[in-house]
Design a protein around this motif. Structure first.
Motif, short mmCIF file in Angstrom:
data_model
loop_
_atom_site.label_atom_id
_atom_site.label_comp_id
_atom_site.label_asym_id
_atom_site.label_seq_id
_atom_site.Cartn_x
_atom_site.Cartn_y
_atom_site.Cartn_z
N ASP A 161 11.40 10.67 -7.65
CA ASP A 161 11.30 12.01 -7.08
C ASP A 161 10.55 11.99 -5.75
O ASP A 161 10.93 12.68 -4.80
N ILE A 162 9.49 11.20 -5.66
CA ILE A 162 8.73 11.09 -4.41
C ILE A 162 9.62 10.53 -3.30
O ILE A 162 9.69 11.07 -2.19
N PHE A 163 10.33 9.44 -3.59
CA PHE A 163 11.18 8.82 -2.58
C PHE A 163 12.30 9.75 -2.13
O PHE A 163 12.66 9.78 -0.95
N TYR A 166 10.40 13.54 -0.68
CA TYR A 166 9.52 13.41 0.47
C TYR A 166 10.07 12.46 1.53
O TYR A 166 9.66 12.52 2.68
N GLY A 167 10.95 11.56 1.12
CA GLY A 167 11.52 10.62 2.08
C GLY A 167 13.00 10.81 2.32
O GLY A 167 13.58 10.18 3.20
N GLU A 168 13.63 11.66 1.51
CA GLU A 168 15.08 11.89 1.60
C GLU A 168 15.85 10.57 1.51
O GLU A 168 16.84 10.35 2.19
N GLU A 169 15.32 9.68 0.64
CA GLU A 169 15.94 8.38 0.41
C GLU A 169 17.04 8.52 -0.65
O GLU A 169 16.76 8.87 -1.79
N ALA A 195 7.79 -3.42 1.73
CA ALA A 195 8.89 -3.33 2.70
C ALA A 195 10.01 -4.30 2.35
O ALA A 195 11.19 -3.95 2.41
N GLU A 196 9.65 -5.52 1.96
CA GLU A 196 10.68 -6.50 1.60
C GLU A 196 11.39 -6.09 0.32
O GLU A 196 12.61 -6.30 0.18
N LEU A 197 10.67 -5.53 -0.63
CA LEU A 197 11.29 -5.07 -1.87
C LEU A 197 12.30 -3.97 -1.59
O LEU A 197 13.43 -4.01 -2.10
N VAL A 198 11.91 -2.99 -0.78
CA VAL A 198 12.83 -1.89 -0.47
C VAL A 198 14.04 -2.41 0.30
O VAL A 198 15.18 -2.00 0.03
N ALA A 199 13.82 -3.33 1.23
CA ALA A 199 14.93 -3.88 2.01
C ALA A 199 15.93 -4.65 1.15
O ALA A 199 17.09 -4.81 1.53
N SER A 200 15.48 -5.11 -0.03
CA SER A 200 16.41 -5.80 -0.93
C SER A 200 17.30 -4.84 -1.71
O SER A 200 18.27 -5.26 -2.34
N VAL A 201 16.96 -3.55 -1.65
CA VAL A 201 17.69 -2.53 -2.40
C VAL A 201 18.44 -1.57 -1.49
O VAL A 201 19.55 -1.13 -1.79
N VAL A 202 17.83 -1.22 -0.37
CA VAL A 202 18.42 -0.25 0.57
C VAL A 202 19.09 -1.02 1.70
O VAL A 202 18.46 -1.87 2.33
N ARG A 214 11.99 5.40 5.13
CA ARG A 214 11.94 6.66 4.36
C ARG A 214 10.99 6.54 3.16
O ARG A 214 10.31 7.50 2.80
N VAL A 215 10.95 5.37 2.54
CA VAL A 215 10.04 5.17 1.41
C VAL A 215 8.59 5.21 1.87
O VAL A 215 7.74 5.83 1.22
N PHE A 216 8.29 4.59 3.00
CA PHE A 216 6.93 4.64 3.53
C PHE A 216 6.54 6.06 3.91
O PHE A 216 5.41 6.49 3.66
N GLN A 217 7.46 6.80 4.51
CA GLN A 217 7.19 8.21 4.83
C GLN A 217 6.87 8.99 3.56
O GLN A 217 5.91 9.77 3.51
N ALA A 218 7.67 8.78 2.53
CA ALA A 218 7.48 9.52 1.28
C ALA A 218 6.13 9.23 0.65
O ALA A 218 5.43 10.14 0.19
N LEU A 219 5.75 7.96 0.61
CA LEU A 219 4.46 7.60 0.02
C LEU A 219 3.30 8.19 0.81
O LEU A 219 2.33 8.69 0.23
N ARG A 220 3.41 8.16 2.13
CA ARG A 220 2.33 8.71 2.96
C ARG A 220 2.17 10.21 2.72
O ARG A 220 1.06 10.72 2.60
#
Length: 347
Positions: A161-163, A166-169, A195-202, A214-220
């Motif tokens: 939900d956060i991603f 808040y990140g529109e991911e 960042a590497e984990l997200v890049a392996s999925v997105v 977008r994930v970093f934006q959402a977490l912040r």
């Protein structure tokens, strides 16, 4: 929260250059008055504060920032302004209380420049940027729950939900599942790991932003309750501005701008649209009069000089004599994550 000219592009580009965005337009919207009392809710590196006090030599300004580093960094500017500038370590959602505490209320103007500052992005130990490897922190005020706490402790559904909100991911659920699997082996503790984990999925888009943007934006946003602070600040400005006082808000992405737009639309006395199910109701009493017709965007020249300005929008309004109204429930809900719905009972 701090602001003044930085956004998500700062996490993937070269060294951040601290440039206030829409500075002239925001100061014009405030319609500064000799002897006026103003509040800058997002001091940052002091770009807006310095420009405001230099443009109107008889004005006084209270500036807020939740980051102690920003407050300490403003000491020289405080000294240079010879009593016309006060900086307080506080969230801008607390601006009404701070204005009262420093005997600045009622105010002639409030300016908010929403976002994370260039200085925070450039400090690897703050954990805002995946351009530098550092601890997964992201706390603007340096206390409370960190981004590492969130990704290592939150449930999969909460992370998704956060991603998403808040990140529109769009691949929020896949990223959340990947986080859960990774943290079973070892906690995620650095910006590079996440960042590497997200890049392996997105999937990366050719010529686009880094997949983790977008994930970093959402977490912040989640760690600092940025949207909740914005909602509180808008209602606080309504309470503390004098009739004829101006509110100017610069935002950098659609989530923030949507909140500001809905607040000013509701507070400018526009009646809700009717339908065959819900008839048109009387317009509420206006507490603000719009100064800008829709959002003001940066000029082509500003965007060429400062690429971070390209997503910025300015909205401004003038306080009427009508008393402040209770908070808008829709805005409060918009700032938070959707609440789970109870299961339907079978008939």
């Amino acid at each position: 929260m701090t602001g003044h000219g930085s956004r998500e592009t700062g996490t993937i580009g070269g060294p951040a250059r601290h440039v206030p965005v829409l500075l002239t337009e925001a100061l014009d919207a405030l319609a500064l008055k000799p002897g006026g009392r103003y509040l800058d809710g997002t001091f940052g590196a002091g770009g807006y504060a310095r420009a405001l006090l230099e443009r109107e030599p008889e004005a006084t300004l209270l500036a807020l920032d939740r980051d102690p580093t920003a407050v300490a960094g403003g000491a020289d500017l405080v000294a240079a302004m010879d009593g016309r500038l006060t900086i307080s370590q506080a969230r801008f959602g607390e601006l009404a209380e701070e204005a009262e505490r420093f005997e600045m209320a009622p105010l002639d103007g409030v300016v908010l420049d929403i976002g994370v500052s260039s200085m925070q992005i450039d400090e690897a130990e703050r954990g805002f940027s995946f351009r530098f490897d550092g601890p997964l922190d992201m706390r603007m005020g340096r206390h409370g729950q960190s981004a590492a706490d969130l990704v290592n402790e939150a449930d999969e559904g909460v992370l998704a939900d956060i991603f998403y909100h808040y990140g529109e991911e769009r691949r929020s659920r896949a990223v959340a599942r990947a986080v859960i699997e990774a943290r079973r082996k070892a906690p995620l503790s650095t910006t590079k790991q996440l960042a590497e984990l997200v890049a392996s999925v997105v999937w990366a888009e050719p010529g686009g932003a880094h997949p983790a943007t977008r994930v970093f934006q959402a977490l912040r946003i989640a760690v600092n309750d940025e949207l909740g602070e914005l909602v509180q600040a808008l209602h606080a400005a309504e309470r503390v501005l004098k009739p004829g006082g101006r509110l100017a808000v610069v935002t950098f992405h659609s989530l923030e701008d949507r909140i500001v737009k809905q607040f000013l639309t509701a507070r400018s006395g526009r009646a809700p649209a009717g339908s065959r199910h819900a008839p048109v109701t009387a317009a509420p009493v206006a507490t603000f009069k719009l100064v800008t017709k829709g959002p003001v965007a940066p000029s082509e020249a500003e965007m060429r000089e400062n690429p971070r300005a390209r997503s910025a929008k300015l909205r401004a309004a003038e306080r009427t004599e009508s008393p402040a109204r209770p908070p808008e429930p829709d805005l409060v809900a918009l700032a938070g994550l959707p609440q789970p719905q109870p299961p339907r009972r079978r008939s």
